[in-house]
Scaffold this motif. Structure first.
Motif, PDB file in Angstrom:
ATOM      1  N   THR A 188      82.858  31.568  55.480  1.00 51.22           N
ATOM      2  CA  THR A 188      83.229  31.545  54.066  1.00 51.22           C
ATOM      3  C   THR A 188      82.345  32.523  53.315  1.00 51.22           C
ATOM      4  O   THR A 188      81.178  32.678  53.646  1.00 51.22           O
ATOM      5  CB  THR A 188      83.005  30.139  53.480  1.00 51.22           C
ATOM      6  OG1 THR A 188      83.209  29.180  54.497  1.00 51.22           O
ATOM      7  CG2 THR A 188      83.928  29.884  52.312  1.00 51.22           C
ATOM      8  N   CYS A 189      82.909  33.148  52.297  1.00 52.85           N
ATOM      9  CA  CYS A 189      82.132  34.085  51.488  1.00 52.85           C
ATOM     10  C   CYS A 189      81.012  33.331  50.797  1.00 52.85           C
ATOM     11  O   CYS A 189      81.249  32.336  50.116  1.00 52.85           O
ATOM     12  CB  CYS A 189      83.027  34.758  50.460  1.00 52.85           C
ATOM     13  SG  CYS A 189      82.121  35.790  49.295  1.00 52.85           S
ATOM     14  N   GLY A 190      79.790  33.843  50.964  1.00 47.08           N
ATOM     15  CA  GLY A 190      78.647  33.178  50.371  1.00 47.08           C
ATOM     16  C   GLY A 190      78.664  33.259  48.857  1.00 47.08           C
ATOM     17  O   GLY A 190      77.997  32.485  48.185  1.00 47.08           O
ATOM     18  N   VAL A 191      79.424  34.182  48.339  1.00 40.35           N
ATOM     19  CA  VAL A 191      79.422  34.379  46.890  1.00 40.35           C
ATOM     20  C   VAL A 191      80.554  33.610  46.228  1.00 40.35           C
ATOM     21  O   VAL A 191      80.339  32.859  45.279  1.00 40.35           O
ATOM     22  CB  VAL A 191      79.540  35.878  46.562  1.00 40.35           C
ATOM     23  CG1 VAL A 191      79.604  36.092  45.059  1.00 40.35           C
ATOM     24  CG2 VAL A 191      78.368  36.633  47.170  1.00 40.35           C
ATOM     25  N   CYS A 192      81.754  33.776  46.746  1.00 38.61           N
ATOM     26  CA  CYS A 192      82.900  33.252  46.012  1.00 38.61           C
ATOM     27  C   CYS A 192      83.698  32.226  46.803  1.00 38.61           C
ATOM     28  O   CYS A 192      84.719  31.759  46.342  1.00 38.61           O
ATOM     29  CB  CYS A 192      83.823  34.387  45.600  1.00 38.61           C
ATOM     30  SG  CYS A 192      84.787  35.031  46.959  1.00 38.61           S
ATOM     31  N   ALA A 193      83.256  31.901  48.005  1.00 38.27           N
ATOM     32  CA  ALA A 193      83.890  30.842  48.796  1.00 38.27           C
ATOM     33  C   ALA A 193      85.248  31.235  49.377  1.00 38.27           C
ATOM     34  O   ALA A 193      85.922  30.406  49.979  1.00 38.27           O
ATOM     35  CB  ALA A 193      84.029  29.549  48.005  1.00 38.27           C
ATOM     36  N   THR A 196      80.409  37.664  53.530  1.00 32.68           N
ATOM     37  CA  THR A 196      81.151  37.692  52.259  1.00 32.68           C
ATOM     38  C   THR A 196      82.588  38.132  52.519  1.00 32.68           C
ATOM     39  O   THR A 196      82.923  38.619  53.592  1.00 32.68           O
ATOM     40  CB  THR A 196      80.558  38.698  51.252  1.00 32.68           C
ATOM     41  OG1 THR A 196      80.789  40.020  51.738  1.00 32.68           O
ATOM     42  CG2 THR A 196      79.079  38.486  51.043  1.00 32.68           C
ATOM     43  N   CYS A 197      83.389  37.963  51.486  1.00 30.77           N
ATOM     44  CA  CYS A 197      84.755  38.467  51.542  1.00 30.77           C
ATOM     45  C   CYS A 197      84.742  39.956  51.214  1.00 30.77           C
ATOM     46  O   CYS A 197      83.732  40.492  50.759  1.00 30.77           O
ATOM     47  CB  CYS A 197      85.631  37.718  50.550  1.00 30.77           C
ATOM     48  SG  CYS A 197      85.137  37.980  48.842  1.00 30.77           S
ATOM     49  N   ALA A 198      85.873  40.618  51.421  1.00 28.71           N
ATOM     50  CA  ALA A 198      85.958  42.049  51.171  1.00 28.71           C
ATOM     51  C   ALA A 198      85.709  42.397  49.700  1.00 28.71           C
ATOM     52  O   ALA A 198      84.967  43.337  49.399  1.00 28.71           O
ATOM     53  CB  ALA A 198      87.312  42.576  51.638  1.00 28.71           C
ATOM     54  N   PRO A 199      86.314  41.682  48.775  1.00 26.89           N
ATOM     55  CA  PRO A 199      86.077  41.997  47.356  1.00 26.89           C
ATOM     56  C   PRO A 199      84.602  41.903  46.975  1.00 26.89           C
ATOM     57  O   PRO A 199      84.079  42.791  46.305  1.00 26.89           O
ATOM     58  CB  PRO A 199      86.906  40.939  46.631  1.00 26.89           C
ATOM     59  CG  PRO A 199      87.977  40.592  47.573  1.00 26.89           C
ATOM     60  CD  PRO A 199      87.375  40.697  48.938  1.00 26.89           C
ATOM     61  N   CYS A 200      83.930  40.839  47.431  1.00 29.66           N
ATOM     62  CA  CYS A 200      82.525  40.704  47.073  1.00 29.66           C
ATOM     63  C   CYS A 200      81.690  41.799  47.725  1.00 29.66           C
ATOM     64  O   CYS A 200      80.699  42.265  47.157  1.00 29.66           O
ATOM     65  CB  CYS A 200      82.001  39.323  47.451  1.00 29.66           C
ATOM     66  SG  CYS A 200      82.678  38.020  46.408  1.00 29.66           S
ATOM     67  N   LYS A 201      82.084  42.195  48.932  1.00 26.91           N
ATOM     68  CA  LYS A 201      81.399  43.314  49.587  1.00 26.91           C
ATOM     69  C   LYS A 201      81.501  44.561  48.717  1.00 26.91           C
ATOM     70  O   LYS A 201      80.504  45.215  48.401  1.00 26.91           O
ATOM     71  CB  LYS A 201      82.047  43.568  50.950  1.00 26.91           C
ATOM     72  CG  LYS A 201      81.700  44.896  51.609  1.00 26.91           C
ATOM     73  CD  LYS A 201      82.589  45.131  52.825  1.00 26.91           C
ATOM     74  CE  LYS A 201      82.450  46.553  53.364  1.00 26.91           C
ATOM     75  NZ  LYS A 201      83.367  46.822  54.475  1.00 26.91           N
ATOM     76  N   VAL A 257      83.720  32.662  40.028  1.00 29.79           N
ATOM     77  CA  VAL A 257      82.639  33.625  40.197  1.00 29.79           C
ATOM     78  C   VAL A 257      83.084  35.018  39.804  1.00 29.79           C
ATOM     79  O   VAL A 257      82.335  35.772  39.197  1.00 29.79           O
ATOM     80  CB  VAL A 257      82.149  33.613  41.657  1.00 29.79           C
ATOM     81  CG1 VAL A 257      81.104  34.695  41.852  1.00 29.79           C
ATOM     82  CG2 VAL A 257      81.587  32.259  42.001  1.00 29.79           C
ATOM     83  N   ARG A 258      84.299  35.359  40.163  1.00 27.81           N
ATOM     84  CA  ARG A 258      84.727  36.737  39.953  1.00 27.81           C
ATOM     85  C   ARG A 258      84.990  37.047  38.485  1.00 27.81           C
ATOM     86  O   ARG A 258      85.161  38.190  38.105  1.00 27.81           O
ATOM     87  CB  ARG A 258      86.002  37.007  40.760  1.00 27.81           C
ATOM     88  CG  ARG A 258      85.731  36.991  42.261  1.00 27.81           C
ATOM     89  CD  ARG A 258      86.922  37.488  43.037  1.00 27.81           C
ATOM     90  NE  ARG A 258      86.803  37.146  44.458  1.00 27.81           N
ATOM     91  CZ  ARG A 258      87.787  37.335  45.335  1.00 27.81           C
ATOM     92  NH1 ARG A 258      88.929  37.844  44.931  1.00 27.81           N
ATOM     93  NH2 ARG A 258      87.612  37.014  46.590  1.00 27.81           N
ATOM     94  N   ARG A 259      85.079  36.022  37.671  1.00 31.03           N
ATOM     95  CA  ARG A 259      85.455  36.250  36.279  1.00 31.03           C
ATOM     96  C   ARG A 259      84.438  37.119  35.554  1.00 31.03           C
ATOM     97  O   ARG A 259      84.792  37.956  34.748  1.00 31.03           O
ATOM     98  CB  ARG A 259      85.622  34.903  35.561  1.00 31.03           C
ATOM     99  CG  ARG A 259      86.348  35.029  34.241  1.00 31.03           C
ATOM    100  CD  ARG A 259      87.041  33.728  33.878  1.00 31.03           C
ATOM    101  NE  ARG A 259      86.189  32.571  34.156  1.00 31.03           N
ATOM    102  CZ  ARG A 259      86.669  31.382  34.488  1.00 31.03           C
ATOM    103  NH1 ARG A 259      87.973  31.190  34.595  1.00 31.03           N
ATOM    104  NH2 ARG A 259      85.846  30.372  34.707  1.00 31.03           N
TER     105      ARG A 259
HETATM  106 ZN   LIG Z   1      83.560  36.636  47.854  1.00 33.28          ZN
END
Ligand SMILES: [Zn+2]
Ligand SMILES: [Zn+2]
Lengths: 388, 388
Positions: free
Chosen positions: B13-18, B30-35, B72-74
């Motif tokens: 799971t993405c550590g930032v946004c799940a 992390t997920c691709a967007p958070c990367k 988170v992404r907001r």
């Molecule tokens: Zn993420």
DNA sequence: GCCAGTTCATAAGGTTCA
DNA sequence: TGAACCTTATGAACTGGC
């Protein structure tokens, strides 16, 4: 300190990253990753030029205690520096030129090996007369012959056998009584005989023979092949357990216990020696059928005319035995072909010996006289049918 | 709590946004967007300084339970804070310096590959090819292409050139003073450049390329074609004698007498070798423009990105060179086509040699620095125009 | 068996473009 | 901004000469 690290290294630890060493690489015991790393980067001096942030960091690359896998491997610049600092030798990494030379050597060796292998194969497959290449072994008409024989066996022999067996059991689905058993001891060999006969009758190679020759083969060569045909049929068609038991007890009744035991052992042997192949046994049966001297024990009746011209028979047999051989070589290679063919011969000879004694028994035991007579009539009947 | 989130993270799971993680990025799964987000913003510390309304809001960035994709992404500020809080490492984002080094490596590898590819193509293309009959040479769409290019040259290149020349001389119809001469030595090459640029920009084949490729061609292939374009323009538009004299003296000023002499002789040679045909030279200019390796003498600036995918350029060039060849064969026959095409190549190569020396002169002579700079800016300007 | 090199899948950076 | 893609670096598994 370097010396110390080397001392430690020689015990089996990577001099660069402290992982387990796989051996001495480029002068120093290292792990596989560090070996690969140094080979790839030893000549990339620009890597060293990079001033990286780890120089002044929490650990020094020269400090043995600070070295760990993750530490050293993180930065390729530091890692390369450490490789050199522990004494890995750049000159042991092949230059491009050296490598080209080495690859040429490897290639030429490969070629030599390949040529040698081919030569050996040729030597093995070399026949005294001619050694056709694999593609020349079987041409289109050969394949046509093969597939004709295979499908003729399916549609005539196997089908006839299954049909007749169904009819036989249709008459007696309930527990077999003594009368049925007696009948069945004639019906079973009959079914095998008739199915084999209908197979041969369907072959163009048989039909193109003269009547005399056809009759001759039918009278002399079907009986010796009954065992083999039974074997092949049993391999091909599924048999219920009760059918199997019924067959066994029938054979015991006909052969007697001693002969039956030999019969079973030959059957077992056949199962071990003959491989499962849709072509081989059928083609082998055809080859044997076109023999001019297959029989001579069963029936010394005088009424059989011995053909004047057996030449066509021999020629046909010759053609089929070549076909069989080529098929074996093509499909299984020279050495296997020899083995398979030998096994065919071995199995047939064993079957022949058992079959001959069965024939003697049929002719001499009074309780089998009826069966024997019917089987004889069957082949005489066949003879008349041939003439039609 | 961080530990807990890391535990969860390692499962995928993405550590930032799940969201679902794609792997370990900058130290943390992390997920691709958070990367992508972290790469872009890790070094933008001003983002952290923004006091955003979410700090005290319904969720805390440290509260695992409140974390969700949309949450988170907001807010970029919160997102970056969370990136750091879960342990993403800024030092794993390449610094500008590291990145430049990396890009140099990539570029040099690309060039090596390109050269290798060309060598191979040459080896492959030396096979005889199929000769179409005359009627198959050019179909309707080919003629459409040809007429499009011819008219695009008229309406864009030629027209632009005439317009700009008119404006240039409008300012100074009387006897030119020294100041005008100085200006004109920049204006003349400028006009040729701009007219050529507006021609290319009008071509659908150019417009359909990616921005990277368009920029690349514009920066590398316009300058080498200025000489040829000047020649074509001079062939097409009537020039007063005083204009001609003015041009000559301008070229002498720029080139110096020796180079000017060579320039004139190439110009004379071109007049002899190139035939008057509305299609050929224009199509030839287009063919040359779609080269992937035309430049390399004029401008060794490092700021130019070498495109990843040059294939579309090559394919287009291939199409146009085929079109040109078919036109030549159709219009002039096989033998003449060979002669004409050879002349095109000869003339271009001569122009290239002179042009390369002109380029060197422009870059090295201090009195030409302004002209050189303006021409460079022109092509950079073009680049920006491309992006519109 | 040792120690060179090769091959290949994968990880983890970056870039492009809609 | 993020999906899709491109690149390089890495190390495990393997090949081959000596
Ligand atoms: Zn993420
Ligand atoms: Zn190591």
């Amino acid at each position: 300190m370097i010396t110390e690290s080397q001392n430690v290294s020689t015990t089996g630890t990577c001099g660069v990253c402290a992982a387990k060493a796989i051996g001495i690489n480029f002068g120093i015991p290292t792990c596989a990753p560090c070996k690969a790393f140094f080979r790839r980067n030893a000549r990339r001096k620009e890597l060293l030029g990079v001033s990286c942030c780890h120089d002044n960091g929490s650990y020094s690359i020269y400090d043995k205690n600070a070295v760990s896998c993750s530490n050293v491997r993180r930065c390729s610049s530091c890692r390369l520096r450490r490789c050199f600092s522990v004494g890995m030798k750049e000159e042991l990494v092949r230059t491009d030129e050296e490598n080209i030379r080495h690859r040429e050597l490897v290639d030429s060796n490969r070629q030599r090996r390949e040529i040698f292998r081919q030569k050996q194969q040729i030597r093995q497959s070399s026949h005294p007369q001619y050694m056709p290449t694999k593609s020349q072994l079987l041409d289109e008409s050969d394949w046509l012959h093969i597939s004709n024989i295979v499908s003729a066996y399916d549609t005539h022999c196997l089908q006839t056998y299954l049909d007749r067996r169904a009819i036989t059991f249709n008459n007696k689905l309930s527990q077999p009584d003594d009368y049925f058993l007696l009948t069945y001891s004639t019906l079973l060999p009959m079914n095998i005989t008739i199915s084999l006969f209908s197979f041969f009758r369907a072959l163009p190679a048989v039909r193109s023979l003269s009547h005399v020759n056809q009759t001759y083969l039918c009278r002399t060569n079907i009986r010796p092949l009954l065992f083999l045909n039974m074997f092949e049929l049993n391999q091909l068609c599924f048999t219920e357990q009760w059918q199997e038991r019924l067959d066994s007890s029938t054979w015991i009744a006909i052969f007697g216990p001693d002969l039956y035991e030999r019969f079973v052992s030959v059957d077992q042997l056949s199962k071990r020696l003959l491989i499962t192949d849709p072509v081989i046994t059928r083609l082998w049966i055809v080859v044997l059928y076109f023999s001019s001297t297959l029989f001579c024990f069963y029936d010394s009746q005088s009424s059989l005319k011995i053909p004047t011209k057996k030449m066509p028979i021999r020629e046909t047999q010759n053609a089929y035995v070549t076909l069989l051989w080529n098929y074996l070589v093509y499909r299984y290679g020279d050495l296997n072909a020899i083995r398979i063919y030998s096994n065919l011969v071995v199995v047939y000879l064993k079957m022949q010996r058992v079959g001959s004694e069965i024939g003697i028994r049929l002719r001499t035991r009074s309780e089998l006289a009826v069966t024997n007579k019917i089987l004889n009539q069957l082949l005489t009947l066949d003879e008349h049918e041939c003439e039609k």
